[in-house]
Design an enzyme around this catalytic site. Sequence first.
Site, PDB file in Angstrom:
ATOM      1  N   TYR A  13       0.886  -1.409  -0.022  1.00 37.00           N
ATOM      2  CA  TYR A  13      -0.009   0.254  -0.090  1.00 37.00           C
ATOM      3  C   TYR A  13       0.628   0.672  -0.168  1.00 37.00           C
ATOM      4  O   TYR A  13       1.495   1.104   0.823  1.00 37.00           O
ATOM      5  CB  TYR A  13      -0.787   0.128   0.881  1.00 37.00           C
ATOM      6  CG  TYR A  13      -1.224   1.081   1.562  1.00 37.00           C
ATOM      7  CD1 TYR A  13      -3.515   1.328   0.950  1.00 37.00           C
ATOM      8  CD2 TYR A  13      -1.335   2.215   2.217  1.00 37.00           C
ATOM      9  CE1 TYR A  13      -3.558   2.391   1.234  1.00 37.00           C
ATOM     10  CE2 TYR A  13      -2.625   3.931   1.831  1.00 37.00           C
ATOM     11  CZ  TYR A  13      -3.530   3.866   1.455  1.00 37.00           C
ATOM     12  OH  TYR A  13      -3.693   4.731   1.729  1.00 37.00           O
TER      13      TYR A  13
ATOM     14  N   GLU B  50      -3.859   7.113  -4.023  1.00 35.04           N
ATOM     15  CA  GLU B  50      -3.645   6.134  -2.896  1.00 35.04           C
ATOM     16  C   GLU B  50      -3.155   5.210  -4.390  1.00 35.04           C
ATOM     17  O   GLU B  50      -3.732   4.912  -5.122  1.00 35.04           O
ATOM     18  CB  GLU B  50      -5.126   5.819  -2.412  1.00 35.04           C
ATOM     19  CG  GLU B  50      -4.835   4.404  -1.517  1.00 35.04           C
ATOM     20  CD  GLU B  50      -5.902   4.508  -1.648  1.00 35.04           C
ATOM     21  OE1 GLU B  50      -6.338   4.268   0.027  1.00 35.04           O
ATOM     22  OE2 GLU B  50      -7.354   4.025  -1.321  1.00 35.04           O
TER      23      GLU B  50
END
Length: 402
Positions: A119, A207
Amino acid sequence: MNIHEYQAKQLLARHGVAVPAGEPCKTVDEARAVAEKLFAAGHTLIVIKSQIHAGGRGKGTFTHGFQGGVKLAKSVDEAVNFASNMLGKTLVTKQTGPEGRVVQTILIAAAETIKKEFYLAVLLDRANSRPLIMASTEGGVEIEEVAAHTPEKIVREHVDPAVGLMPYQARKIAAALGLKGDLFNQACKLITGVYKASWESDAAMVEINPLCIVEGPGGKEAIMAVDAKIGLDDNALYRHADIQAMRDLAEESPLEVEASKYSLNYIKLDGNIACLVNGAGLAMSTMDIIKHYGGDPANFLDVGGGASKDQVAAAFRIILSDASVKGILVNIFGGIMDCNVIATGIVEAVRETGLKLPLVVRLEGNNVAAGKKTLAESGLTIISGDSMADAAQKVVKATRAA
């Protein structure tokens, strides 16, 4: 402003971020051509992704019964079949609501073998007034779950906006993800590119979930942004004509699009009492007090500190375009705003639209006496509110009676 995944990847690629080979398609013929190109390049698996501004696409359902807005294909014919079942069809996910969203574009990209997921995000830490890079070895899941259950697996690195991301910070993040050798070097370049894309685009959020180690056609490992989401600061779009051109009006509420033409801040809600207020804080307080007295706000509408009569009239037209609205509360505090200007705009709007719904108006502040006189002498059925509480109670009562 939000942009689609394929647009986010295009923006990232401009700054040297590695993304899977692929192209957006708006027709089935385009989908066939892209699929043929990817398979000819040696890819054995490709992914077809519906492009809508909502999450949960993979688990979504199309209204004609087709399951899933994200599909893997092993052949051109399979890819074409998936494209046919997505393009022009309505996809319903947890985030779209039951009405769903029509898929106008799909992304067809290489689906390399994923060896490991991570991530990575760049956000604005408002408490420190600095960009914040967040990374985790737990990719492919909601970062909120990681923060709740294994917060020690999240790496945080603040960036000094005066000097930008330093090379040692990119290395620190790559090392924290356990990367070594060539993958370590690739990750440093990618992290730097993601930060530059965020900073130079005035993004509110970038993101990448998941960021992946993938195995390409030749067996060589690489680190890529397999998925990407970018939210941009609306206030900075005047500096980015190219990014502003990415805006997809079909993905936005028609009423919100119309409001933006008049510089009105409008967000549609699920209730039946419309609000017309000046100032975001007062608008939120107005919605709260309506709820407190048992009503349900139909919208957030901030006309700003210096609204004109034309803006007030436009605000009324937008409010009345919502069929669920059964009552209207105007709550104005005149600081910079002249209450009489608002009152004149209200009178003109009511006459222009032939308003039949209950209308409660509370005015306070600059030139309020003139404003109240204008309303009183208009001959229109306008209910006056002496305070926020009084106005909220009156509009809830009048809406129920209507």
